[in-house]
Design an enzyme around this catalytic site. Structure first.
Site, PDB file in Angstrom:
ATOM      1  N   SER A 138       0.857  -1.176   0.000  1.00 33.87           N
ATOM      2  CA  SER A 138       0.000   0.000   0.000  1.00 33.87           C
ATOM      3  C   SER A 138       0.900   1.234   0.000  1.00 33.87           C
ATOM      4  O   SER A 138       1.886   1.297  -0.724  1.00 33.87           O
ATOM      5  CB  SER A 138      -0.945  -0.029   1.200  1.00 33.87           C
ATOM      6  N   SER A 139       0.587   2.213   0.814  1.00 39.25           N
ATOM      7  CA  SER A 139       1.342   3.458   0.866  1.00 39.25           C
ATOM      8  C   SER A 139       0.851   4.270   2.047  1.00 39.25           C
ATOM      9  O   SER A 139      -0.300   4.108   2.494  1.00 39.25           O
ATOM     10  CB  SER A 139       1.133   4.262  -0.426  1.00 39.25           C
ATOM     11  N   TYR A 152      -4.925   7.304  -6.441  1.00 41.80           N
ATOM     12  CA  TYR A 152      -3.814   6.553  -5.841  1.00 41.80           C
ATOM     13  C   TYR A 152      -4.055   6.306  -4.350  1.00 41.80           C
ATOM     14  O   TYR A 152      -4.049   5.156  -3.893  1.00 41.80           O
ATOM     15  CB  TYR A 152      -2.503   7.324  -6.045  1.00 41.80           C
ATOM     16  N   LYS A 156      -5.063   2.715  -2.488  1.00 38.32           N
ATOM     17  CA  LYS A 156      -4.078   2.201  -1.536  1.00 38.32           C
ATOM     18  C   LYS A 156      -4.748   1.940  -0.185  1.00 38.32           C
ATOM     19  O   LYS A 156      -4.432   0.967   0.499  1.00 38.32           O
ATOM     20  CB  LYS A 156      -2.914   3.174  -1.388  1.00 38.32           C
TER      21      LYS A 156
END
Length: 252
Positions: A138-139, A152, A156
């Site tokens: 993920s982020s 994005y 994520k």
């Protein structure tokens, strides 16, 4: 610590460069046979040759993650060729940040469905393993609102939710965890491009991290490798943030 990867097989998507390549190298260094894919055939071939020259047992294939049939075929072929699959790492991202309909569609197809399709195709093999493990990438953009809060960041965040659900549904059979990196700098990567083309954004992002730097791919790869390993027997359903204290929210 022996991560117990000798004789085991791992799959990594987006494994020709950046975080994905570092993960392939880290897994192989621990004794795993690693099959990886990426979209560009030349990049896959070059990465495979370089890693094999370093003594790693790696096998690269050009696959477009957005093509569900191709992705599923690759996973099943790897399972047959290598006698099973013990771990999968879902790493590919479209890196589509601006909020356009095209980017929403691309991020859904690549980041979200690419992860789901990888897991679904690999699940029979993972359940047959005595140490089946899923690691999704993920982020920190999925954890807090930042400049990537559009497609994005949204997907994520969805990947973390999906992985937590897998951990619960597969408990006792297959472990599932997420790694959420902060900003990662490497040659040819997005932050190198931003540094060259948008120095103000780069300076701002760099200034947010109290360490004064961005992560190196191998620092993310070490976290991924441990969570994917049989040594992490009782870790499932976690989101491991690897960001050098970049984010300030409390993860409860």
């Amino acid at each position: 610590m022996d991560l117990q990867f000798t004789g085991r097989t791992a799959l990594v998507t987006g494994g020709s460069r950046g975080i994905g390549r570092a993960v392939v190298e880290a897994l192989a260094a621990e004794g795993a046979t690693v099959a990886f894919c990426a979209r560009t055939a030349d990049g896959v071939r070059a990465a495979e040759e370089e890693m094999r020259a370093a003594g790693h047992d790696v096998h690269g294939t050009a696959v477009d993650i957005a093509d569900g049939d191709a992705l599923g075929g690759w996973v099943r072929s790897c399972a047959e060729t290598h006698g099973g699959i013990d771990a999968v790492v879902a790493n590919v991202s479209a890196l589509a940040i601006p909020s356009t309909e095209e980017n929403w569609a691309a991020t859904f197809q690549t980041d979200m469905l690419g992860t789901v399709r990888l897991v679904e195709a690999a699940l029979p093999s993972l359940e047959a393993s005595d140490a089946g493990a899923i690691v999704t990438i993920s982020s920190v953009s999925g954890r807090e609102i930042d400049f990537a809060a559009g497609p994005y960041g949204t997907f994520k965040g969805a990947i973390v939710h999906y992985t937590q659900g897998l951990a619960h549904q597969l408990a006792g059979r297959v472990r599932a965890n997420t790694v959420s990196p902060g900003n990662v700098y490497f040659a040819g990567g997005v932050w190198e491009s931003i540094e060259a083309n948008d120095p103000d954004l780069y300076a701002h992002a760099l200034g947010l991290n109290p360490t004064g730097r961005m992560a190196r791919p191998e620092e993310i790869a070490r976290a991924v490798t441990f969570l994917a390993s049989p040594a992490a027997t009782f870790i499932s359903g976690t989101n491991l943030v690897v960001d050098g204290a970049l984010t300030r929210g409390v993860q409860l």
